[in-house]
Scaffold this motif. Structure first.
Motif, PDB file in Angstrom:
ATOM      1  N   UNK A 233       0.837  -1.204   0.000  1.00  9.39           N
ATOM      2  CA  UNK A 233       0.000   0.000   0.000  1.00  9.39           C
ATOM      3  C   UNK A 233       0.868   1.250   0.000  1.00  9.39           C
ATOM      4  N   UNK A 234       1.929   1.242   0.769  1.00  8.68           N
ATOM      5  CA  UNK A 234       2.851   2.385   0.805  1.00  8.68           C
ATOM      6  C   UNK A 234       3.512   2.585  -0.549  1.00  8.68           C
ATOM      7  N   UNK A 235       3.946   1.508  -1.183  1.00 10.96           N
ATOM      8  CA  UNK A 235       4.551   1.607  -2.516  1.00 10.96           C
ATOM      9  C   UNK A 235       3.546   2.128  -3.534  1.00 10.96           C
ATOM     10  N   UNK A 236       2.307   1.683  -3.432  1.00 10.56           N
ATOM     11  CA  UNK A 236       1.283   2.145  -4.366  1.00 10.56           C
ATOM     12  C   UNK A 236       1.039   3.649  -4.225  1.00 10.56           C
ATOM     13  N   UNK A 237       1.032   4.128  -2.988  1.00 10.08           N
ATOM     14  CA  UNK A 237       0.845   5.567  -2.776  1.00 10.08           C
ATOM     15  C   UNK A 237       2.003   6.347  -3.383  1.00 10.08           C
ATOM     16  N   UNK A 238       3.219   5.838  -3.200  1.00 12.75           N
ATOM     17  CA  UNK A 238       4.383   6.512  -3.787  1.00 12.75           C
ATOM     18  C   UNK A 238       4.275   6.516  -5.308  1.00 12.75           C
ATOM     19  N   UNK A 239       3.936   5.382  -5.902  1.00 17.33           N
ATOM     20  CA  UNK A 239       3.864   5.269  -7.358  1.00 17.33           C
ATOM     21  C   UNK A 239       2.751   6.132  -7.932  1.00 17.33           C
ATOM     22  N   UNK A 240       1.666   6.283  -7.192  1.00 19.01           N
ATOM     23  CA  UNK A 240       0.582   7.169  -7.624  1.00 19.01           C
ATOM     24  C   UNK A 240       1.099   8.598  -7.729  1.00 19.01           C
ATOM     25  N   UNK A 241       1.799   9.055  -6.694  1.00 22.42           N
ATOM     26  CA  UNK A 241       2.362  10.406  -6.706  1.00 22.42           C
ATOM     27  C   UNK A 241       3.383  10.561  -7.826  1.00 22.42           C
ATOM     28  N   UNK A 242       4.240   9.552  -8.005  1.00 20.79           N
ATOM     29  CA  UNK A 242       5.263   9.622  -9.048  1.00 20.79           C
ATOM     30  C   UNK A 242       4.629   9.762 -10.426  1.00 20.79           C
ATOM     31  N   UNK A 243       3.601   8.977 -10.702  1.00 22.20           N
ATOM     32  CA  UNK A 243       2.951   9.032 -12.018  1.00 22.20           C
ATOM     33  C   UNK A 243       2.288  10.383 -12.254  1.00 22.20           C
ATOM     34  N   UNK A 244       1.701  10.945 -11.214  1.00 25.69           N
ATOM     35  CA  UNK A 244       1.017  12.236 -11.363  1.00 25.69           C
ATOM     36  C   UNK A 244       1.992  13.361 -11.699  1.00 25.69           C
ATOM     37  N   UNK A 245       3.235  13.242 -11.217  1.00 25.68           N
ATOM     38  CA  UNK A 245       4.203  14.317 -11.461  1.00 25.68           C
ATOM     39  C   UNK A 245       5.199  13.982 -12.568  1.00 25.68           C
ATOM     40  N   UNK A 246       5.004  12.850 -13.252  1.00 23.56           N
ATOM     41  CA  UNK A 246       5.968  12.403 -14.249  1.00 23.56           C
ATOM     42  C   UNK A 246       5.287  12.088 -15.566  1.00 23.56           C
ATOM     43  N   UNK A 247       5.342  12.995 -16.534  1.00 24.87           N
ATOM     44  CA  UNK A 247       4.726  12.731 -17.831  1.00 24.87           C
ATOM     45  C   UNK A 247       5.291  11.465 -18.466  1.00 24.87           C
ATOM     46  N   UNK A 248       4.417  10.677 -19.035  1.00 27.00           N
ATOM     47  CA  UNK A 248       4.819   9.455 -19.711  1.00 27.00           C
ATOM     48  C   UNK A 248       4.786   8.218 -18.840  1.00 27.00           C
ATOM     49  N   UNK A 249       4.675   8.390 -17.514  1.00 22.01           N
ATOM     50  CA  UNK A 249       4.658   7.224 -16.640  1.00 22.01           C
ATOM     51  C   UNK A 249       3.266   6.608 -16.594  1.00 22.01           C
ATOM     52  N   UNK A 250       3.182   5.316 -16.879  1.00 21.34           N
ATOM     53  CA  UNK A 250       1.949   4.564 -16.716  1.00 21.34           C
ATOM     54  C   UNK A 250       1.825   4.225 -15.236  1.00 21.34           C
ATOM     55  N   UNK A 251       0.780   4.711 -14.601  1.00 24.36           N
ATOM     56  CA  UNK A 251       0.672   4.515 -13.158  1.00 24.36           C
ATOM     57  C   UNK A 251       0.707   3.026 -12.830  1.00 24.36           C
ATOM     58  N   UNK A 252       1.622   2.673 -11.945  1.00 26.15           N
ATOM     59  CA  UNK A 252       1.907   1.280 -11.605  1.00 26.15           C
ATOM     60  C   UNK A 252       1.509   1.003 -10.159  1.00 26.15           C
ATOM     61  N   UNK A 253       1.074  -0.219  -9.899  1.00 22.18           N
ATOM     62  CA  UNK A 253       0.727  -0.635  -8.537  1.00 22.18           C
ATOM     63  C   UNK A 253       1.205  -2.067  -8.326  1.00 22.18           C
ATOM     64  N   UNK A 254       1.112  -2.522  -7.086  1.00 19.98           N
ATOM     65  CA  UNK A 254       1.582  -3.863  -6.751  1.00 19.98           C
ATOM     66  C   UNK A 254       0.724  -4.441  -5.635  1.00 19.98           C
ATOM     67  N   UNK A 255       1.075  -5.637  -5.160  1.00 20.35           N
ATOM     68  CA  UNK A 255       0.305  -6.284  -4.095  1.00 20.35           C
ATOM     69  C   UNK A 255       1.144  -7.378  -3.451  1.00 20.35           C
ATOM     70  N   UNK A 256       0.626  -7.889  -2.326  1.00 19.54           N
ATOM     71  CA  UNK A 256       1.282  -8.960  -1.578  1.00 19.54           C
ATOM     72  C   UNK A 256       0.175  -9.774  -0.916  1.00 19.54           C
ATOM     73  N   UNK A 257       0.354 -11.083  -0.772  1.00 17.29           N
ATOM     74  CA  UNK A 257      -0.697 -11.879  -0.132  1.00 17.29           C
ATOM     75  C   UNK A 257      -0.791 -11.583   1.364  1.00 17.29           C
ATOM     76  N   UNK A 258      -1.728 -10.736   1.736  1.00 13.09           N
ATOM     77  CA  UNK A 258      -1.880 -10.287   3.110  1.00 13.09           C
ATOM     78  C   UNK A 258      -3.330  -9.882   3.325  1.00 13.09           C
ATOM     79  N   UNK A 259      -3.802  -9.857   4.536  1.00 12.81           N
ATOM     80  CA  UNK A 259      -5.154  -9.381   4.795  1.00 12.81           C
ATOM     81  C   UNK A 259      -5.328  -7.956   4.264  1.00 12.81           C
ATOM     82  N   UNK A 260      -6.454  -7.708   3.605  1.00 15.07           N
ATOM     83  CA  UNK A 260      -6.739  -6.381   3.067  1.00 15.07           C
ATOM     84  C   UNK A 260      -6.255  -6.150   1.658  1.00 15.07           C
ATOM     85  N   UNK A 261      -5.592  -7.141   1.053  1.00 19.70           N
ATOM     86  CA  UNK A 261      -5.006  -6.941  -0.271  1.00 19.70           C
ATOM     87  C   UNK A 261      -6.066  -6.638  -1.322  1.00 19.70           C
TER      88      UNK A 261
END
Length: 299
Positions: A94-122
């Motif tokens: 979740x922390x990485x996804x928040x960072x990547x969301x911000x990075x994509x918003x401020x970086x032209x050309x970046x396809x917003x990327x996300x990730x996951x892990x097998x954990x409760x709440x995924x």
């Protein structure tokens, strides 16, 4: 082979000349890494120590600050790229996804990327990422050390298959096998989620033939070229020449990936390695631009 990572404008001109003569408007690279600085530096430290642990020398060609790395992709003419992030333990995704969301918003050309892990709440945070605009996901079975068939992930795969969002997945056993790497693991996953847009990272090296077979069986499976066919990888895990015909048959489902910035050679060498396969300019145009443009709706 092209110049070193610090060559700046001259290297950019070399890369642009490569794709320019093919008549494409640029490159679409589905496998580039941008992540929080402290995480990236740990990744670099891993590769720095790789030789000491019995592996080969793995110098990082583009060990620059984030701003310069983004500039370099612009100089290369990369029109769309990813920020491949991946957790190695619970509580990171979740922390990485928040960072990547911000990075994509401020970086032209970046396809917003996300990730996951097998954990409760995924399922919840993956759904949030999908609904807020994530365009590609990264799963790293090797580093994460998890079984993609973990029951906690089953609703995630179903959600991503339904949404049609590609998942770039490091599931081959290179450079080192993991407990849950290999084609058999992914075959079980695809049997349950046959519409999943799985992008097999690194062409599935070294199990190239088996992952090509999965792509032949499932029409939404794709493969990225990351590090495949280069001098570096051919010296360690060569692609079997007898499988080249399958690369042509699956030409619409092979995507350019580079692993920038974590590569031990110049960016242009990945392009040169694809060209020397001798599969023709039409195939190259599709791999370098057309297939990615179609998958991500890039104009």
């Amino acid at each position: 082979m092209g110049g070193a990572g610090g060559a700046g404008g001259s290297e950019g001109a070399e890369v642009r000349a490569f794709w320019g003569r093919l008549g494409v408007p640029g490159l679409i690279d589905v496998h580039t890494h941008f992540m929080p600085d402290r995480v990236l530096r740990k990744v670099w430290a891993y590769f720095d120590a790789y030789a000491a642990g019995g592996g080969v020398e793995w110098p990082i060609s583009y060990r620059h600050e984030e701003e310069r790395r983004v500039e370099l992709l612009g100089e290369f003419g990369v029109r769309a790229f990813t920020s491949m992030i991946y957790p190695h333990k619970a509580g990171m995704a979740k922390w990485l996804n928040d960072w990547a969301d911000d990075f994509a918003r401020r970086t032209p050309g970046c396809l917003r990327t996300a990730t996951f892990f097998p954990e409760p709440g995924v399922e919840g945070y993956v759904r949030d990422a999908v609904e807020s605009g994530a365009r590609v996901f990264k799963a790293h079975v090797q580093v994460g050390g998890y079984d993609p068939n973990d029951e906690l992930l089953d609703p995630v795969w179903g959600l991503l298959a339904e949404a049609g969002i590609p998942v770039v997945t490091h599931c081959g056993s290179g450079p080192e096998p993991g407990e849950h790497t290999g084609p058999a693991v992914m075959a079980r996953l695809l049997a349950r989620h046959p519409r999943l847009r799985l992008v097999v990272a690194h062409m599935g090296m070294p199990e190239y033939a088996d992952f090509l077979a999965l792509a032949e069986r499932y029409e939404e499976v794709r493969l990225d070229t990351t590090m495949a066919f280069t001098d570096f990888s051919e010296g360690l895990m060569p692609f079997p020449k007898e499988e080249s015909g399958r690369l042509v048959e699956l030409g619409e489902r092979i995507l350019l990936g580079s692993d920038f910035p974590n590569i031990p050679y110049a960016y242009v060498h990945q392009l040169e390695a694809l060209e020397r396969l001798g599969l023709g300019d039409e195939w190259l145009r599709a791999v370098l631009y057309g297939n990615g443009a179609r998958l991500f709706g890039v104009r």
